[in-house]
Design an enzyme around this catalytic site. Structure first.
Site, short mmCIF file in Angstrom:
data_model
loop_
_atom_site.label_atom_id
_atom_site.label_comp_id
_atom_site.label_asym_id
_atom_site.label_seq_id
_atom_site.Cartn_x
_atom_site.Cartn_y
_atom_site.Cartn_z
CD GLU A 164 115.40 24.33 -13.64
OE1 GLU A 164 116.62 24.60 -13.66
OE2 GLU A 164 114.53 25.11 -13.21
N GLY A 298 107.49 28.73 -7.98
CA GLY A 298 107.19 30.15 -8.05
C GLY A 298 107.22 30.67 -9.47
CB ALA A 299 108.79 32.12 -11.68
CG MET A 300 110.77 27.09 -15.87
SD MET A 300 112.24 26.49 -14.99
CE MET A 300 113.38 26.29 -16.36
CG HIS A 334 115.14 33.93 -9.05
ND1 HIS A 334 115.94 33.57 -7.98
CD2 HIS A 334 115.01 32.80 -9.80
CE1 HIS A 334 116.27 32.29 -8.09
NE2 HIS A 334 115.71 31.81 -9.19
CD GLU A 335 112.26 32.62 -12.35
OE1 GLU A 335 112.92 31.92 -13.15
OE2 GLU A 335 112.11 32.31 -11.16
CG HIS A 338 117.47 31.72 -13.69
ND1 HIS A 338 118.58 31.01 -13.30
CD2 HIS A 338 116.53 31.50 -12.73
CE1 HIS A 338 118.33 30.38 -12.16
NE2 HIS A 338 117.10 30.67 -11.78
#
Length: 889
Positions: A164, A298-300, A334-335, A338
């Site tokens: 991303e 932070g993360a994906m 959060h992830e 998503h």
């Protein structure tokens, strides 16, 4: 002959006009030809037939069959992809994306006859077959290499992906735009000492030549290319199952395996919560979460294989603080949000990335509040909105939904506006519509657009069905998403009526029309009154008997409130006499608003300082931290200006004013989350202000820690403060750097790195920056944070800025121009510049990199910030000096 072109725009062009196609000449795992040897793939004299940045819409990818063979010794990979495409116009050429790949073979096949083709016919489906290879990327995008060091000093290598927003094209040729959703069948070849992971589970592993194994993964659901992921590593995992049967696994380097149990607990809880909240089953059979040693963000949220920084996933009870625990919980929330918002339903284009990120940011709060109520996450939502206001009040802000076409513009969309403002506008909308209407609307949105793409309007339409016909939701929400800035509601009391003209709260006179869901409470009623304001000036009847009105109850609305004609004096009086008449959120909101208005020049500084005078009676930690935070911010900016008298007086005032709060802190990890957070902040500031009792306790704790040879575990909430005090002498600093080098805890390393940057020795600060640039002892992923930490130190203030100027090209090469790391470096190193000379210096540097600076919004944000600081000093320094002189008598 099939023609191949690599363009600077990262577009790969395959023309089907002309002579015979290239014959298959290499095995997929063979190395590609060097660029100079691709004579069979020359472009001739044909011009490139496509001039736009976006791909043509009449060739649709349906299914990718992707084979990858990474070599972790040579740090390269080869692969092949067979893409089933649906052709909707007659054409003799295909355009798709590629970046940095070398091509061995390109063919187009008619699946009904297996003939190689020159012309593609409308309404037919074909296979596009490509073999390719490249080096594993050096950085944080595409298919890149990473490594970690064991406790015995051995370096081990892994390969991971981060696609991303526009980097899937670095790993395989593809239609790399979010609207081109397709299914993916992935095969990965590896040596037996490694494992491979991808979005879906392995369905079969076969042995091929030379002892290699090939993992064959199940076909994925339809998804965008940026969500594809694969990792080849030697990690260990822990596994559990959700109530609906989803297998959840947490992966980490073997020696960090014991730090994975908390993340596993959180991930299982979160998936269960989201399935119930969204009333949609998680559509994959598994969800892997993996801690990657080198990771820029932070993360994906890759579907089924979410990737994280180690600090965002691993939790070590011996070294991780309560803030670390909250961070891990929120990032996982959060992830996993998503997996629905972003993965199941994806924005049509990157201009609406807030539909992914704003929702995921907001769902962090909803999910953590539901699953871990003891973490009191609702206290942090205020600060998310305060952060958004600070950015949005600058003229360099942008609308939530903004144009973005090229990769640099797209990367810049991942900012405070998309995440924090997006979340706060959703929070306002949820409270305006009610929880039930909001939830039903977003469930309809997710169901209707599952495995598809959506726009802003699709969300408003889904919510409108439950909100009622009386509300023009589109007109209302367009004022929040299609124009920049934040409204300023000016409140004036005239008898029984409240007049509330609306302005735009920023540094220019630019005005917009806002539709504001206004809320307020009075002393006459505990009821929250609601009123939708749709004009520039409105008048609300409140009654003669009302003595005070607090507008924007609990700050559920995204707007700043200014109480004119003595209104702020009334608020200060109310807080002094009966502060519990207002909720802790309202008290915190008043503190935030008053100092925002001071910064904007609407109020003199003493109005804000007088308002927070009540804090000696405050018992809730959130407003205490808000008031303390502003005083600390003023102190840190002034101490960089060599205004020694004001610096000294303000430091003494803070210590005296908060004496009782400081003295009641214990150097332990006891208490609630809120109490522990207050302890960490208060003691850190007290030691920075050279408070003798604080320094004495910290020195003794550090001495004990040193004498234990690292076996003593300091209380996690004060460890950073203890380390920062201990780092002030040579032996302490060297000992901390050694511990940093060997520590297996990312949380501990973060605390130590902060402490190392607190040194008053500029040679040590310079050494840290050089170590960060080198990327061995201090990883490149931590360099941008390191630079900001050094810039926070008065001794490192200009050192960090000069380092950025000197190494600008290297930094851009490491992090890419539009990345959040570059944005943070630019804004962070200049954020406390406050003199006209510093403003000139920043302008001159941006002029020297004009071509790059012109592409970055961050440069204008930085200039706006410095200008704001210059004005703050011009307006407030003398006022502060005089006010402090009166207080200190």
């Amino acid at each position: 002959m099939v023609l191949v072109r690599i363009l600077l725009l990262s577009l790969f062009h395959m023309s089907l006009a002309g002579s015979q196609p290239t014959q298959r000449s290499q095995q997929a795992s063979s190395p590609p030809h060097p660029a100079g040897e691709q004579s069979t793939l020359g472009t001739g004299n044909l011009s490139f037939p496509w001039s736009r940045l976006r791909l043509p819409r009449y060739i649709i990818p349906l299914h990718y069959h992707l084979l990858l063979h990474p070599n972790l010794t040579s740090l390269s990979f080869t692969g092949s992809v067979q893409i089933q495409i649906d052709v909707q116009n007659n054409t003799n050429w295909v355009v798709l994306h590629s970046k940095g790949l070398l091509f061995v073979i390109v063919t187009t096949i008619d699946p009904t006859s297996f003939h190689l083709l020159l012309v593609l016919s409308s309404g037919q489906k074909y296979f596009l077959y490509i073999e390719f290879g490249a080096e594993l990327a050096d950085g944080f995008y595409g298919f890149y290499r990473s490594n970690y060091r064991t406790s015995t000093g051995e370096t081990r290598t892994l390969a991971s992906t981060h696609f991303e927003p526009t980097s899937a094209r670095m790993a395989f040729p593809c239609f790399d735009e979010p609207s081109f959703k397709a299914n993916f069948s992935v095969r990965i070849r590896r040596s037996p000492e490694y494992i491979s992971l991808s979005n879906m589970p392995v369905v079969k592993t076969v042995e091929i030549n030379d002892g290699l194994l090939e993992d064959q993964f199940d076909a994925s659901v339809k998804m965008s290319t940026y969500l594809v992921a694969f990792v080849i590593c030697d990690f260990k995992s822990v596994t559990a199952t959700t109530s609906s049967g989803v297998q959840v696994s947490i992966y980490a380097a073997p020696e960090k395996w014991l730090q994975t149990s908390y993340a596993l607990e959180v991930a299982v809880k979160m998936l269960d919560f989201y399935e119930e909240y969204f009333n949609i089953r998680y559509p994959l059979p598994k969800q892997d979460l993996i801690a990657i040693p080198d990771f820029q963000s932070g993360a994906m949220e890759n579907w089924g294989l979410t990737t994280y920084r180690e600090t965002s996933l691993l939790f070590d009870p011996l070294t991780s603080s309560i803030s670390d625990k909250l961070w891990v919980t929120m990032v996982i929330g959060h992830e996993l949000a998503h997996q629905w918002f972003g993965n199941l339903v994806t924005m049509e284009w990157w201009n609406d990335i807030w539909l992914n990120e704003g929702f995921a940011r907001y769902m962090e709060y909803i999910s953590v509040e539901a699953t871990y109520p003891d973490l009191k996450v609702e206290e942090y939502l205020l600060h998310t909105c305060f952060s958004a206001v600070g950015h949005d009040s600058l003229n360099s802000s942008r609308p939530i939904s903004s144009p973005a076409e090229n990769p640099t513009q797209i990367k810049q969309m991942f900012d405070t506006v998309s995440y924090d403002k997006g979340a706060c506008v959703l929070h306002m909308l949820r409270h305006f519509l009610t929880d039930d209407v909001f939830q039903r609307g977003i469930v309809r949105y997710l169901r209707k657009y599952s495995y598809r793409n959506a726009h802003n309007q699709d969300l408003w339409d889904s919510l409108y069905l439950f909100a009622g016909e009386h509300l023009d939701l589109t007109a209302m929400m367009n004022t929040w998403t299609l124009q920049k800035g934040i409204p300023l509601v000016t409140v004036t009391r005239k008898g029984p009526r409240l007049n509330t003209p609306i302005y735009t709260f920023n540094l220019t006179s630019l005005e917009f029309l806002w539709h504001i869901p206004l809320t307020f409470k009075t002393d006459a009623s505990n009821t929250i009154h609601r009123h939708l304001m749709t004009t520039h000036t409105d008048s609300i009847h409140i009654g003669e008997e009302v003595s005070w009105v607090k507008v924007n109850t609990d700050m559920t609305g995204y707007y700043v409130v200014h109480y004119e004609n003595g209104g702020w004096d009334e608020m200060a009086k109310l807080l002094r006499e009966n502060h519990t008449a207002l909720s802790y959120k309202d008290r915190t909101h008043l503190i935030h608003n008053v100092f925002q208005l001071v910064t904007a020049g609407h109020l003199p500084l003493n109005k804000g300082l007088d308002l927070i005078g009540y804090l000696q009676s405050e018992t809730h930690n959130v407003p205490l931290l808000e008031g303390l935070g502003y005083l600390e911010a003023f102190y840190r900016m002034i101490e960089k200006r060599n205004e020694f008298d004001v610096t000294s007086s303000l430091g003494m005032y803070i210590l005296r004013f908060f004496r009782a709060v400081i003295d009641q802190q214990t150097w332990s990890d006891k208490g609630s989350v809120s109490e522990r957070r207050l302890r960490s902040e208060v003691l850190s500031l007290a030691c920075h202000l050279n408070d003798p009792p604080c320094l004495e306790k910290a020195h003794q704790s550090f001495k004990d820690w040193l004498q234990s040879n690292g076996t003593l575990n300091l209380p996690t909430d004060v460890a950073k403060t203890v380390f920062a005090v201990g780092a002030q002498d040579d032996h302490g600093w060297a000992s901390l750097l050694h511990t940093y080098n060997i520590s297996l805890s990312a949380a501990q390393k973060s605390k130590i790195l902060f402490a190392l940057t607190c040194s008053r020795d500029t040679n040590k600060l310079h050494r840290l920056l050089e170590l960060g640039l080198e990327g061995k002892v201090i990883r490149s992923q931590d360099l941008s944070t390191l630079i900001l930490m050094v810039a926070r130190n008065p001794r490192g203030h200009h050192l960090a800025w000069n380092f950025v100027k000197k190494n600008w090209d290297t930094l851009v090469q490491k992090f890419q121009l539009g990345s959040f790391c570059i944005r943070n470096i630019i804004i962070g190193t200049t954020g406390q510049f406050s003199s006209p000379e510093e403003l000139t210096e920043v302008n001159l540097f941006f002029e020297s990199i004009k071509e790059q600076a012109s592409q970055l919004r961050a440069t204008q944000v930085a200039l706006d910030n410095v200008q704001k600081n210059v004005r703050w000093f011009e307006r407030n320094l003398e006022n502060l000096r005089n006010w402090l002189n009166k207080q200190m008598k």
